[in-house]
Write a protein that holds these residues in place. Sequence first.
Motif, short mmCIF file in Angstrom:
data_model
loop_
_atom_site.label_atom_id
_atom_site.label_comp_id
_atom_site.label_asym_id
_atom_site.label_seq_id
_atom_site.Cartn_x
_atom_site.Cartn_y
_atom_site.Cartn_z
N VAL A 45 0.74 -1.14 0.09
CA VAL A 45 -0.01 -0.01 -0.09
C VAL A 45 1.06 1.07 -0.07
O VAL A 45 1.43 1.55 1.00
CB VAL A 45 -0.84 0.08 1.24
CG1 VAL A 45 -1.74 1.20 1.12
CG2 VAL A 45 -1.66 -1.12 1.20
N PHE A 46 0.89 1.95 -1.14
CA PHE A 46 1.63 3.15 -1.36
C PHE A 46 0.73 4.22 -0.72
O PHE A 46 -0.44 4.34 -1.29
CB PHE A 46 2.14 3.43 -2.59
CG PHE A 46 3.32 2.31 -2.84
CD1 PHE A 46 4.66 2.71 -2.77
CD2 PHE A 46 3.14 0.95 -3.13
CE1 PHE A 46 5.63 1.89 -2.90
CE2 PHE A 46 3.98 0.13 -3.49
CZ PHE A 46 5.24 0.52 -3.50
N SER A 47 1.33 5.35 -0.30
CA SER A 47 0.70 6.77 0.19
C SER A 47 1.80 7.81 -0.06
O SER A 47 2.80 7.59 0.22
CB SER A 47 0.33 6.66 1.62
OG SER A 47 -0.66 5.48 1.73
N VAL A 48 0.87 8.95 -0.29
CA VAL A 48 1.79 10.09 -0.43
C VAL A 48 1.27 11.42 0.43
O VAL A 48 -0.10 11.56 0.50
CB VAL A 48 1.77 10.67 -1.96
CG1 VAL A 48 2.65 12.05 -2.04
CG2 VAL A 48 2.57 9.58 -2.85
N PHE A 49 2.14 11.78 1.28
CA PHE A 49 1.71 13.04 1.85
C PHE A 49 2.57 14.25 1.74
O PHE A 49 3.61 14.27 1.31
CB PHE A 49 2.02 12.90 3.40
CG PHE A 49 1.81 14.03 4.38
CD1 PHE A 49 0.48 14.40 4.77
CD2 PHE A 49 2.82 14.83 4.66
CE1 PHE A 49 0.32 15.34 5.47
CE2 PHE A 49 2.86 16.05 5.46
CZ PHE A 49 1.27 16.41 5.86
N VAL A 50 1.70 15.36 1.03
CA VAL A 50 2.54 16.64 0.78
C VAL A 50 2.03 17.68 1.66
O VAL A 50 0.92 18.01 1.54
CB VAL A 50 2.33 16.82 -0.77
CG1 VAL A 50 3.12 18.25 -0.88
CG2 VAL A 50 2.91 15.67 -1.54
N GLY A 51 3.00 18.28 2.34
CA GLY A 51 2.60 19.26 3.44
C GLY A 51 3.55 19.51 4.32
O GLY A 51 4.77 19.01 4.54
N GLY A 52 3.34 20.44 5.36
CA GLY A 52 4.32 20.92 6.47
C GLY A 52 4.52 19.45 7.26
O GLY A 52 3.53 18.92 7.42
N GLU A 70 -3.05 0.11 6.83
CA GLU A 70 -2.18 -1.28 7.06
C GLU A 70 -0.78 -0.67 7.23
O GLU A 70 0.12 -1.05 6.05
CB GLU A 70 -2.17 -2.12 5.79
CG GLU A 70 -3.56 -2.68 5.59
CD GLU A 70 -3.60 -3.61 4.40
OE1 GLU A 70 -3.09 -4.75 4.48
OE2 GLU A 70 -4.31 -3.21 3.25
N PRO A 71 -0.05 -0.25 8.22
CA PRO A 71 1.32 0.21 8.38
C PRO A 71 2.35 -1.07 8.08
O PRO A 71 3.37 -0.45 7.54
CB PRO A 71 1.51 0.92 9.82
CG PRO A 71 0.11 0.46 10.59
CD PRO A 71 -0.79 -0.16 9.59
N ASP A 72 2.11 -2.07 8.25
CA ASP A 72 3.35 -3.00 8.03
C ASP A 72 3.49 -3.34 6.59
O ASP A 72 4.49 -3.60 6.14
CB ASP A 72 2.91 -4.37 8.80
CG ASP A 72 3.15 -4.29 10.41
OD1 ASP A 72 3.66 -3.67 10.72
OD2 ASP A 72 2.60 -5.41 10.93
N ARG A 73 2.47 -3.07 5.82
CA ARG A 73 2.53 -3.20 4.47
C ARG A 73 2.47 -1.93 3.51
O ARG A 73 2.38 -2.02 2.27
CB ARG A 73 1.13 -3.96 3.89
CG ARG A 73 1.09 -5.50 4.69
CD ARG A 73 -0.18 -6.09 4.07
NE ARG A 73 -0.01 -6.51 2.71
CZ ARG A 73 0.71 -7.37 2.32
NH1 ARG A 73 1.40 -8.06 2.78
NH2 ARG A 73 0.59 -7.47 0.62
N SER A 74 2.74 -0.86 4.21
CA SER A 74 2.61 0.39 3.74
C SER A 74 3.93 0.85 3.28
O SER A 74 4.91 0.85 4.17
CB SER A 74 1.88 1.28 4.36
OG SER A 74 0.29 0.91 4.44
N VAL A 75 4.10 1.76 2.31
CA VAL A 75 4.93 2.66 2.05
C VAL A 75 4.65 4.04 2.08
O VAL A 75 3.74 4.25 1.19
CB VAL A 75 5.91 2.41 0.70
CG1 VAL A 75 7.04 3.11 0.30
CG2 VAL A 75 6.29 0.74 0.63
N LEU A 76 5.15 5.20 2.68
CA LEU A 76 4.68 6.52 2.78
C LEU A 76 5.86 7.41 2.06
O LEU A 76 7.06 7.07 2.73
CB LEU A 76 4.39 7.02 4.27
CG LEU A 76 4.18 8.37 4.44
CD1 LEU A 76 2.71 8.86 3.51
CD2 LEU A 76 3.86 8.83 5.96
N ILE A 77 5.43 8.12 1.21
CA ILE A 77 6.20 9.22 0.85
C ILE A 77 5.99 10.54 1.31
O ILE A 77 4.90 10.95 1.22
CB ILE A 77 6.26 9.26 -0.63
CG1 ILE A 77 6.70 8.09 -1.49
CG2 ILE A 77 7.00 10.39 -1.08
CD1 ILE A 77 6.89 7.82 -2.97
#
Length: 137
Positions: A45-52, A70-77
């Motif tokens: 599960v890929f997620s993107v956060f753009v902000g401060g 699903e934090p164990d299976r996730s990748v956050l940019i």
Amino acid sequence: MTVGEKQPETGTETPPDVLDGPFSTRQLLRIDEALRLADRTTGLVFSVFVGGLDEPIREHAERLHRQLAEPDRSVLIAVSPNQRQLEIVTGRYARKRVPDTYAKIAALSMVAAFGGGDLAGGIIQGLDQLSRYAGRG
């Protein structure tokens, strides 16, 4: 709408906050497609956060990551353009498929695109690289 509720006057609605961000509608659609493709091809599960991001930056990014479904299976940019910060956080299972070395390589190419003024392109490129490193899942 319920009975008696006042309807907003036409043309006075406030646009959603997402339109106030750094991306055009076309860029948002491209990022969304890149996210769906990365999820579908890897099973992660890929997620993107753009902000401060609050200080310390890494800890804030890790807190955001822990809030994912699903934090164990996730990748956050996590990208903070104004602070010139980028963090890639991988969950326990995702880290086995995308080790830190590969995340750093993807981060370098993203930073190069950001430096050229292409925030959306850098994110899309990073998603593509990270999903290729992770392989099919």
